[in-house]
Design an enzyme around this catalytic site. Structure first.
Site, PDB file in Angstrom:
ATOM      1  N   GLY A 177       0.782  -1.227   0.000  1.00  0.00           N
ATOM      2  CA  GLY A 177       0.000   0.000   0.000  1.00  0.00           C
ATOM      3  C   GLY A 177       0.817   1.281   0.000  1.00  0.00           C
ATOM      4  O   GLY A 177       1.919   1.347  -0.552  1.00  0.00           O
ATOM      5  N   LEU A 219     -10.928  17.253   0.433  1.00  0.00           N
ATOM      6  CA  LEU A 219     -12.307  17.718   0.248  1.00  0.00           C
ATOM      7  C   LEU A 219     -13.288  16.890   1.078  1.00  0.00           C
ATOM      8  O   LEU A 219     -14.225  17.431   1.669  1.00  0.00           O
ATOM      9  CB  LEU A 219     -12.683  17.660  -1.229  1.00  0.00           C
ATOM     10  CG  LEU A 219     -11.903  18.603  -2.156  1.00  0.00           C
ATOM     11  CD1 LEU A 219     -12.318  18.388  -3.606  1.00  0.00           C
ATOM     12  CD2 LEU A 219     -12.105  20.062  -1.751  1.00  0.00           C
ATOM     13  N   GLU A 236      -5.114  25.293  -2.053  1.00  0.00           N
ATOM     14  CA  GLU A 236      -4.770  24.404  -3.165  1.00  0.00           C
ATOM     15  C   GLU A 236      -3.780  25.096  -4.098  1.00  0.00           C
ATOM     16  O   GLU A 236      -3.960  26.248  -4.478  1.00  0.00           O
ATOM     17  CB  GLU A 236      -6.023  23.989  -3.935  1.00  0.00           C
ATOM     18  CG  GLU A 236      -5.790  23.286  -5.250  1.00  0.00           C
ATOM     19  CD  GLU A 236      -4.921  22.044  -5.127  1.00  0.00           C
ATOM     20  OE1 GLU A 236      -3.994  21.903  -5.942  1.00  0.00           O
ATOM     21  OE2 GLU A 236      -5.164  21.234  -4.199  1.00  0.00           O
ATOM     22  N   HIS A 356     -10.106  -0.274  -5.218  1.00  0.00           N
ATOM     23  CA  HIS A 356     -10.697  -1.204  -6.182  1.00  0.00           C
ATOM     24  C   HIS A 356      -9.726  -1.540  -7.309  1.00  0.00           C
ATOM     25  O   HIS A 356      -9.802  -2.619  -7.884  1.00  0.00           O
ATOM     26  CB  HIS A 356     -12.021  -0.670  -6.736  1.00  0.00           C
ATOM     27  CG  HIS A 356     -12.038   0.771  -7.081  1.00  0.00           C
ATOM     28  ND1 HIS A 356     -12.030   1.773  -6.128  1.00  0.00           N
ATOM     29  CD2 HIS A 356     -12.095   1.415  -8.273  1.00  0.00           C
ATOM     30  CE1 HIS A 356     -12.073   2.954  -6.720  1.00  0.00           C
ATOM     31  NE2 HIS A 356     -12.094   2.770  -8.017  1.00  0.00           N
ATOM     32  N   HIS A 481     -38.404   4.633 -14.856  1.00  0.00           N
ATOM     33  CA  HIS A 481     -38.841   5.996 -14.545  1.00  0.00           C
ATOM     34  C   HIS A 481     -39.675   5.992 -13.262  1.00  0.00           C
ATOM     35  O   HIS A 481     -40.519   5.124 -13.085  1.00  0.00           O
ATOM     36  CB  HIS A 481     -39.690   6.538 -15.697  1.00  0.00           C
ATOM     37  CG  HIS A 481     -40.302   7.881 -15.410  1.00  0.00           C
ATOM     38  ND1 HIS A 481     -39.578   9.052 -15.502  1.00  0.00           N
ATOM     39  CD2 HIS A 481     -41.554   8.221 -15.012  1.00  0.00           C
ATOM     40  CE1 HIS A 481     -40.376  10.065 -15.198  1.00  0.00           C
ATOM     41  NE2 HIS A 481     -41.575   9.588 -14.882  1.00  0.00           N
TER      42      HIS A 481
END
Length: 502
Positions: A177, A219, A236, A356, A481
Site C-alpha cells: 500500500g 475535500l 490548493e 478497487h 422511470h
C-alpha cells in the site's frame, strides 16, 4: 484462538454472518512451502489471498497492522464514508428538513457516538476479513515481513511471545500500500497538525480548520468537519480542485462546496506553519502575477497533499527489485517485477491509488500464478474514481482536456439533474451528467457525473466502456422511470442527437 464475537456489542447481524462456531486462528509458523505469500492485508492483498485459495493455491497473507483491510478499511475509505454519511444526515436534518415540511427541534452532534459508530463499522469489517480467511482456508500471520531471498520470507510476529519464523514460497506478491505525504518542515502531531488518519479521530470539532491540498481526501474530510460546525479553508496549489477531474466538473464542485460555505484559496501555497498554545498560524502565498501573503489562524491543520508508495523494510534493494524514478515498484504488463516470481500490486506500482484498482490487480496476479497463460492486462482508464462530497463526483475514462491534448475528435452530451424528474421530486437536483464519445463512431470515451448517488450511477457507463458500447447504445436502452439514471440516458442522447427533457 478467539471467537469473532468476543465483543458482545457487535450488532446482531454480525452474529448471523459470523457465528460463534466460526473460530479463527493466526499462524506464527508455516512449515509447508507455499505457492504464494502475499505481503500486505489491504484490499489488494486480502482479496488476492482469498482468490488464490479459491484457485487451489497454498497461500499465506502477512500483515503488520494487526487488523486486516489496510489503510482503506482501517484509516481510509471506510471510516471516512461512515463519517461522511453520519454528518450528511445531521446536515440534512439541521438545514433541509424544513423545506420538506419536517419540523424538529435543533440538536447538537454527539462526537463520541459518531466516532463509536465509525469504529463499529471498521471493526465488523476487519473481523469479516478474518472470517473469510478462515472460510477459504487462507493462512495468515499478523507480523512484519522481510524478503530474505526470492523464495523465502522472514516474519517477526506482532506478539512478542511468538518466535520469528521463515516461510518458503514459490511466488511473492508485494501489496503493502501507501502512506500519507507530509512536508519535511511540518511534522504531524495528530493533534494540531494532522494527517488524514488523525482527521478521522479528532476528539473535538475544530473552530477553524485549514486543509492543505484540495484533492479527494482533503475535500472529503473538510466536508465532514464543515458539517459539524468547523470553519474550513482549503489551500490548493493548482487552479482547480479535485486533482485530475474534468475541469468543467471541478468548477461545478467548487461552486457547490462554496455554497456550503467552504472557503478556497487557490492557486496558493503554504510557506510556513507555526504552532503556539495549540493554535496554528498558516502562512500562505497566492500564486499569481502579483503574489499576496496571508495568514490563517486555525486550531487544526490537515495536511492532505497526496500519498506515497510504502515498502520500507521489505528488503527490496537487497534482492534487487527495481524501483522507478517516482519511487514506485517497476512491473510489466503481468504485474511482475524484474524478478519473475515476485509481483507487486496496488499503490506501490503505477496507476491510481485506489482500493478497487488494487483488488482487480490482486485477482489478476494470482490468476496468472495459477495459470501462466492468463492475461493480467488492466486498463486504468476503465477504473472509476469517486469523490464522496455532496454532491458526489464520479468519473471514468478520459476528460475533455485529455482528448483535446491527444487530438481526438469527440462529442459531448450533457444533461442537468435540474431537468430530471426523480431529482426534482426528492429536492436534490445539483449537478449534471456529462458523456464523451468519439465524434464519428460514437464509442464511449469518458463519463463525468456530479450529483446525488454519482458513485453508483457511474458504473452503467463503465460497463458500457468495457463492452465497447456507443453513446447511442445507452441512449436507446430503456431506463426505469423515475430514476436518476435517466439523466445518463438523456446525456447520451444529447451527444448523438437531442435530449428529450431539455
Amino acid at each position: 484462538m478467539f471467537s469473532l464475537l468476543h465483543n458482545s456489542k457487535l450488532p446482531s447481524l454480525s452474529r448471523t454472518l459470523f457465528p460463534k462456531t466460526a473460530l479463527l486462528r493466526t499462524f506464527s509458523k508455516i512449515t509447508e512451502e507455499q505457492d504464494v505469500v502475499i505481503i500486505g492485508g489491504g484490499p489488494g492483498g486480502y482479496v488476492a489471498a482469498i482468490k488464490a485459495a479459491q484457485l487451489g493455491l497454498k497461500v499465506t497473507c502477512v500483515d503488520k497492522r494487526g487488523s486486516f483491510g489496510g489503510t482503506c478499511l482501517n484509516v481510509g475509505c471506510i471510516p471516512s464514508k461512515a463519517l461522511l454519511h453520519t454528518t450528511h444526515m445531521y446536515h440534512t436534518a439541521m438545514h433541509e428538513f424544513p423545506k420538506y415540511g419536517i419540523e424538529s427541534p435543533k440538536s447538537a452532534p454527539n462526537l463520541k457516538k459518531i466516532m463509536a459508530h465509525k469504529r463499529s463499522a471498521v471493526t465488523s469489517l476487519t473481523k469479516g476479513i478474518e472470517y473469510l480467511f478462515k472460510k477459504n482456508k487462507v493462512n495468515y500471520i499478523k507480523g512484519t515481513a522481510t524478503i530474505n531471498s526470492v523464495n523465502e520470507i522472514g516474519v517477526v510476529p506482532l506478539k512478542k511471545s511468538e518466535d520469528e519464523s521463515t516461510i518458503k514460497t514459490k511466488n511473492i506478491v508485494i501489496a503493502t500500500g501507501s502512506d500519507y505525504i507530509t512536508f519535511p518542515w511540518l511534522p504531524v502531531d495528530e493533534e494540531v497538525i494532522v494527517s488524514s488518519t488523525g482527521a478521522l479521530s479528532l476528539s473535538k470539532v475544530p473552530k477553524k480548520m485549514v486543509v492543505i491540498g484540495g484533492g479527494v481526501i482533503g475535500l472529503e474530510l473538510g466536508t465532514v468537519w464543515k458539517r459539524l460546525g468547523a470553519e474550513v479553508t482549503v489551500v490548493e496549489l493548482l487552479n482547480n480542485i479535485g486533482g485530475t477531474l474534468d475541469l468543467e466538473v471541478a468548477k461545478e464542485l467548487k461552486k457547490q462546496l462554496s455554497r456550503q460555505k467552504m472557503k478556497f484559496l487557490m492557486p496558493a501555497k503554504v510557506t510556513n506553519v507555526t504552532v503556539k498554545n495549540k493554535l496554528a498560524t498558516v502562512e500562505v502565498q497566492t500564486c499569481c502575477k502579483n503574489p499576496q501573503k496571508k495568514k490563517l489562524e486555525a486550531d487544526c491543520v490537515l495536511v492532505s497533499v497526496g500519498r506515497k508508495p510504502y515498502y520500507e523494510g521489505l528488503g527490496l534493494e537487497k534482492i534487487g527489485v527495481q524501483i522507478n524514478n517516482d519511487r514506485r515498484i517497476n512491473v510489466n504488463d503481468h504485474l511482475q517485477t524484474n524478478i519473475p516470481n515476485i509481483y507487486a500490486i496496488g499503490d506501490v506500482i503505477h496507476g491510481p491509488m485506489l482500493a478497487h484498482k488494487a483488488e482487480e490487480e490482486g485477482v489478476a496476479v494470482v490468476e496468472r500464478i495459477a495459470d501462466p497463460n492468463k492475461s493480467t492486462m488492466l486498463n486504468h482508464k476503465l477504473i472509476p474514481g469517486v469523490i464522496y462530497t455532496d454532491p458526489e463526483v464520479a468519473s471514468v475514462g478520459c476528460t475533455e482536456e485529455e482528448l483535446k491534448g491527444a487530438g481526438v475528435e469527440y462529442r459531448v452530451g450533457k444533461f442537468p439533474y435540474l431537468a430530471n424528474s426523480r431529482a426534482k421530486a426528492v429536492g436534490d437536483f445539483k449537478g449534471f451528467v456529462k458523456i464523451i464519445a468519439h465524434l464519428k463512431t460514437g464509442e464511449l470515451l469518458g463519463a463525468h457525473i456530479i450529483g446525488s448517488n454519482a458513485s453508483e450511477a457511474i458504473h452503467e457507463v463503465a460497463l458500457g466502456m468495457n463492452l465497447n458500447c456507443t453513446d447511442k447504445d445507452i441512449g436507446e436502452m430503456c431506463h426505469a422511470h423515475p430514476t436518476l439514471s435517466e439523466a445518463i440516458k438523456e446525456a447520451a442522447m444529447a451527444g448523438y442527437f437531442k435530449a428529450i427533457h431539455l
